[in-house]
Design a protein around this motif. Structure first.
Motif, PDB file in Angstrom:
ATOM      1  N   ALA A   1       0.823  -1.204   0.000  1.00 25.40           N
ATOM      2  CA  ALA A   1       0.000   0.000   0.000  1.00 25.40           C
ATOM      3  C   ALA A   1       0.861   1.260   0.000  1.00 25.40           C
ATOM      4  CB  ALA A   1      -0.931  -0.007   1.213  1.00 25.40           C
ATOM      5  N   ARG A   2       1.943   1.230   0.741  1.00 22.49           N
ATOM      6  CA  ARG A   2       2.852   2.379   0.809  1.00 22.49           C
ATOM      7  C   ARG A   2       4.286   1.879   0.684  1.00 22.49           C
ATOM      8  NH1 ARG A   2       1.311   6.741   5.278  1.00 22.49           N
ATOM      9  NH2 ARG A   2       2.591   7.936   3.793  1.00 22.49           N
ATOM     10  N   PRO A   3       4.766   1.711  -0.547  1.00 24.07           N
ATOM     11  CA  PRO A   3       6.104   1.143  -0.756  1.00 24.07           C
ATOM     12  C   PRO A   3       7.207   1.883  -0.021  1.00 24.07           C
ATOM     13  CG  PRO A   3       4.893   1.297  -2.827  1.00 24.07           C
ATOM     14  CD  PRO A   3       4.083   2.024  -1.803  1.00 24.07           C
TER      15      PRO A   3
ATOM     16  N   PHE B   1      11.446  -1.649   3.730  1.00 23.50           N
ATOM     17  CA  PHE B   1      12.888  -1.501   3.928  1.00 23.50           C
ATOM     18  C   PHE B   1      13.563  -2.834   3.651  1.00 23.50           C
ATOM     19  CE2 PHE B   1      11.086  -2.798   7.960  1.00 23.50           C
ATOM     20  CZ  PHE B   1      11.950  -3.769   8.429  1.00 23.50           C
ATOM     21  N   CYS B   2      14.860  -2.772   3.400  1.00 22.42           N
ATOM     22  CA  CYS B   2      15.669  -3.971   3.147  1.00 22.42           C
ATOM     23  C   CYS B   2      16.925  -3.907   3.988  1.00 22.42           C
ATOM     24  CB  CYS B   2      16.057  -4.078   1.663  1.00 22.42           C
ATOM     25  SG  CYS B   2      14.682  -4.376   0.536  1.00 22.42           S
ATOM     26  N   ARG B   3      17.192  -4.989   4.694  1.00 22.10           N
ATOM     27  CA  ARG B   3      18.455  -5.117   5.417  1.00 22.10           C
ATOM     28  C   ARG B   3      19.434  -5.875   4.536  1.00 22.10           C
ATOM     29  NH1 ARG B   3      14.808  -6.227   9.899  1.00 22.10           N
ATOM     30  NH2 ARG B   3      14.827  -4.447  11.334  1.00 22.10           N
ATOM     31  N   GLN B   4      20.626  -5.323   4.396  1.00 23.67           N
ATOM     32  CA  GLN B   4      21.658  -5.953   3.578  1.00 23.67           C
ATOM     33  C   GLN B   4      22.596  -6.754   4.475  1.00 23.67           C
ATOM     34  OE1 GLN B   4      22.746  -3.525  -0.078  1.00 23.67           O
ATOM     35  NE2 GLN B   4      22.416  -1.865   1.385  1.00 23.67           N
ATOM     36  N   ARG B   5      22.779  -8.014   4.117  1.00 24.45           N
ATOM     37  CA  ARG B   5      23.539  -8.931   4.948  1.00 24.45           C
ATOM     38  C   ARG B   5      24.679  -9.563   4.146  1.00 24.45           C
ATOM     39  NH1 ARG B   5      20.483  -9.716   9.529  1.00 24.45           N
ATOM     40  NH2 ARG B   5      18.216  -9.353   9.357  1.00 24.45           N
ATOM     41  N   VAL B   6      25.581 -10.247   4.856  1.00 18.58           N
ATOM     42  CA  VAL B   6      26.699 -10.955   4.240  1.00 18.58           C
ATOM     43  C   VAL B   6      26.747 -12.364   4.809  1.00 18.58           C
ATOM     44  CG1 VAL B   6      29.218 -11.077   4.010  1.00 18.58           C
ATOM     45  CG2 VAL B   6      28.063  -8.866   3.860  1.00 18.58           C
ATOM     46  N   ALA B   7      27.016 -13.339   3.963  1.00 19.91           N
ATOM     47  CA  ALA B   7      27.283 -14.705   4.403  1.00 19.91           C
ATOM     48  C   ALA B   7      28.610 -15.149   3.798  1.00 19.91           C
ATOM     49  CB  ALA B   7      26.161 -15.643   3.972  1.00 19.91           C
TER      50      ALA B   7
ATOM     51  N   GLY C   1      12.327   1.047   0.955  1.00 22.36           N
ATOM     52  CA  GLY C   1      11.589   0.137   0.092  1.00 22.36           C
ATOM     53  C   GLY C   1      11.590   0.526  -1.368  1.00 22.36           C
ATOM     54  N   THR C   2      11.793   1.810  -1.631  1.00 19.97           N
ATOM     55  CA  THR C   2      11.801   2.272  -3.020  1.00 19.97           C
ATOM     56  C   THR C   2      13.186   2.230  -3.649  1.00 19.97           C
ATOM     57  OG1 THR C   2      12.004   4.540  -2.192  1.00 19.97           O
ATOM     58  CG2 THR C   2       9.775   3.744  -2.701  1.00 19.97           C
ATOM     59  N   GLU C   3      14.210   1.810  -2.877  1.00 18.14           N
ATOM     60  CA  GLU C   3      15.574   1.726  -3.388  1.00 18.14           C
ATOM     61  C   GLU C   3      15.893   0.286  -3.784  1.00 18.14           C
ATOM     62  OE1 GLU C   3      17.887   5.180  -0.842  1.00 18.14           O
ATOM     63  OE2 GLU C   3      17.649   3.187   0.037  1.00 18.14           O
ATOM     64  N   GLY C   4      16.743   0.131  -4.748  1.00 18.37           N
ATOM     65  CA  GLY C   4      17.196  -1.190  -5.148  1.00 18.37           C
ATOM     66  C   GLY C   4      18.578  -1.481  -4.602  1.00 18.37           C
TER      67      GLY C   4
END
Length: 415
Positions: free
Chosen positions: A90-92, A96-102, A123-126
Motif C-alpha cells: 500500500a505504501r512502498p 525496507f531492506c536489510r543488507q547482509r553478508v554470508a 523500500g523504493t531503493e534497489g
C-alpha cells in the motif's frame, strides 16, 4: 578348493579361452579410445588440475533474504551479499531492506552469517552493491557510483570486520597479484559511468588492502577496454576493445600477470564493432563471444553476434558461428561453457544450446535459462529459484542452493 585352469573341465577351459580371446581383442581398442579422448576428442575429463572435479559448495538454502551477488575464491571459499526485505504494497516507501553478508567456509562445509557494512535500504531503493572476492577470507564491497558517491569496504578476516577504504587509485602496480580482480575505471574519476567517460584504464583491486591501483602495462584496445574480472584456469588474463587505427574488434591476453599483452583481432562479421566480447578458456580450446545485435534492432537481450574458437591460446581465431537474429542460439547470458574437445555450451535468454563441433552446429538443451560467469573457483551458473552450480571442465557440476526462503520447489535438481 580352487581348480587350476589346466585341470578344469572342458567346458570351463573353453569359457576361459573365450574370455582371454575377448580381452586380447577389446584391450587394444579401449587403449586407443582412451588415447583419443585424452587428446581432446572425447568427454572423459581429468579429475585433477584446473579443469578437474568441481569443488563442493555447502547448501545455503536457509540463508535469509535473496542473493544480490555471490563470488568464490580458488579454494571454494566465498562470500554472498544478501538483501532481506519487508514490503508494504500500500505504501512502498514504508518498506525496507536489510543488507547482509554470508561467508562460505569450505573446511567446515557451511555458510556462516557475518556483519554487513552496508546501510539499510528504503523500500523504493534497489540493492546495487557489488562484491569482489580477493582470495581466501578477503573481499571488497562496492556501493554507489554513477550519480552517487562511490564507497568501498574491505575485509581481510572472512567478514568478521570491515573497514572503509578510499576508492581513488592508490598509485600504480606492475602486475596483477594472486587473488586480485581486474576492472576498468574512468581515468581520474572512479565510479563514472562508461558512457560519460572519455577514456578508461585497467585497474587492479588489491587483495592486500582492497585499494585500487592502475596497471602499468595497458593493452592497446582503444579508450574503453573491457577486462575479465579474474584469470582463466590456465592463468591468462583477457581484455577486449577496438584495435586503434582499424576499427576492428580485438582481444588481448596477458600470460605474465599483466606485465605485457598480446593483441589479436577477431574475424568478426561486417558492421560496427561489438560492444562486448567475453573470452573463456576450456580444456582444449578458447572461445571469444561477441555480443550486440547483428541488425542493430536487439530483438533479444544480450544478442549473440558471433562465436570464435582458438586452438593456439588466442593467437589466431576462427569464427564458427555468426548470429543472424533468427537461428539459435540468438543470445548469450554471461560466458560460453567450454568442455573437452570441441564441446561448448551457450547459455541463452530462454534456454541453453550445446555444440559438439566447436560452435558450428547447436542443439537446444532442456535446462532453461541461466547466467554463467567466471569465478576463481570455476564457472558459476546462476539459475532461477535460488539454484546455483559450479564447474571446472564444462561437464561435471556441483549443484547448491542459496537463500531459498519459502520457495517450495527450490530443491528440484537442475534438469
Amino acid at each position: 578348493m580352487r581348480v587350476p585352469v589346466s585341470r578344469a573341465p572342458a567346458p570351463r577351459r573353453a569359457l576361459v579361452a573365450l574370455l582371454l580371446a575377448w580381452l586380447l581383442l577389446v584391450w587394444p581398442l579401449a587403449a586407443c579410445t582412451a588415447g583419443r579422448e585424452g587428446a581432446g576428442g572425447g568427454e572423459r575429463p581429468s579429475a585433477r588440475g584446473p579443469f578437474g572435479d568441481p569443488p563442493r559448495i555447502a547448501d545455503g538454502a536457509g540463508l535469509p533474504g535473496w542473493v544480490v551477488e555471490a563470488d568464490f575464491d580458488a579454494s571454494a571459499g566465498g562470500f554472498a551479499l544478501l538483501a532481506e526485505c519487508v514490503n508494504d504494497p500500500a505504501r512502498p516507501e514504508n518498506g525496507f531492506c536489510r543488507q547482509r553478508v554470508a561467508v562460505h567456509d569450505p573446511a567446515a562445509g557451511r555458510w556462516e552469517p557475518r556483519a554487513s557494512p552496508l546501510p539499510e535500504l528504503r523500500g523504493t531503493e534497489g540493492a546495487s552493491a557489488r562484491l569482489w572476492v580477493l582470495g581466501p577470507g578477503r573481499a571488497l564491497i562496492e556501493d554507489g557510483g554513477g550519480d552517487e558517491p562511490l564507497r568501498d569496504w574491505f575485509t581481510g578476516d572472512g567478514g568478521r570486520s570491515w573497514r572503509a577504504v578510499d576508492p581513488r587509485p592508490a598509485g600504480r602496480t606492475p602486475d596483477i597479484p594472486e587473488g586480485a580482480v581486474l576492472t576498468a575505471e574512468c581515468a581520474g574519476a572512479p565510479g563514472t559511468a562508461p558512457e560519460r567517460c572519455a577514456g578508461e584504464r585497467l585497474v587492479v583491486l588489491s587483495p592486500r588492502d582492497g585499494r585500487r591501483r592502475e596497471l602499468v602495462a595497458q593493452p592497446p584496445l582503444g579508450p574503453h577496454p573491457r577486462p575479465a574480472r579474474t584469470a582463466e584456469p590456465d592463468g591468462s588474463w583477457w581484455a577486449s576493445g577496438i584495435l586503434p587505427g582499424t576499427g576492428r574488434t580485438a582481444v588481448a591476453v596477458s600470460r605474465d600477470a599483466g606485465r605485457s599483452w598480446a593483441v589479436s583481432p577477431l574475424p568478426g562479421p561486417a558492421g560496427p564493432p561489438s560492444r562486448s566480447v567475453r573470452v573463456v578458456v576450456g580444456p582444449d580450446a578458447a572461445y571469444a563471444a561477441e555480443t550486440g545485435a547483428p541488425d542493430g534492432r536487439g530483438q533479444v537481450l544480450n544478442p549473440l553476434r558471433a562465436l570464435h574458437r582458438s586452438l593456439d591460446g588466442g593467437r589466431t581465431w576462427e569464427r564458427t558461428w555468426t548470429g543472424d537474429g533468427r537461428r539459435e542460439p540468438r543470445s548469450l547470458e554471461g560466458v560460453p561453457v567450454p568442455g573437452p574437445g570441441a564441446r561448448v555450451e551457450v547459455p541463452g535468454q530462454w534456454s541453453g544450446h550445446r555444440s559438439p563441433d566447436g560452435g558450428r552446429t547447436f542443439r537446444k538443451l532442456s535446462d532453461g535459462t541461466a547466467y554463467v560467469r567466471r569465478t576463481a573457483a570455476g564457472l558459476l551458473r546462476e539459475g532461477p529459484r535460488c539454484r546455483y552450480a559450479l564447474t571446472r571442465d564444462g561437464v561435471r557440476w556441483t549443484d547448491f542452493l542459496l537463500a531459498c526462503g519459502d520457495d517450495a520447489g527450490a530443491g528440484v535438481p537442475w534438469s
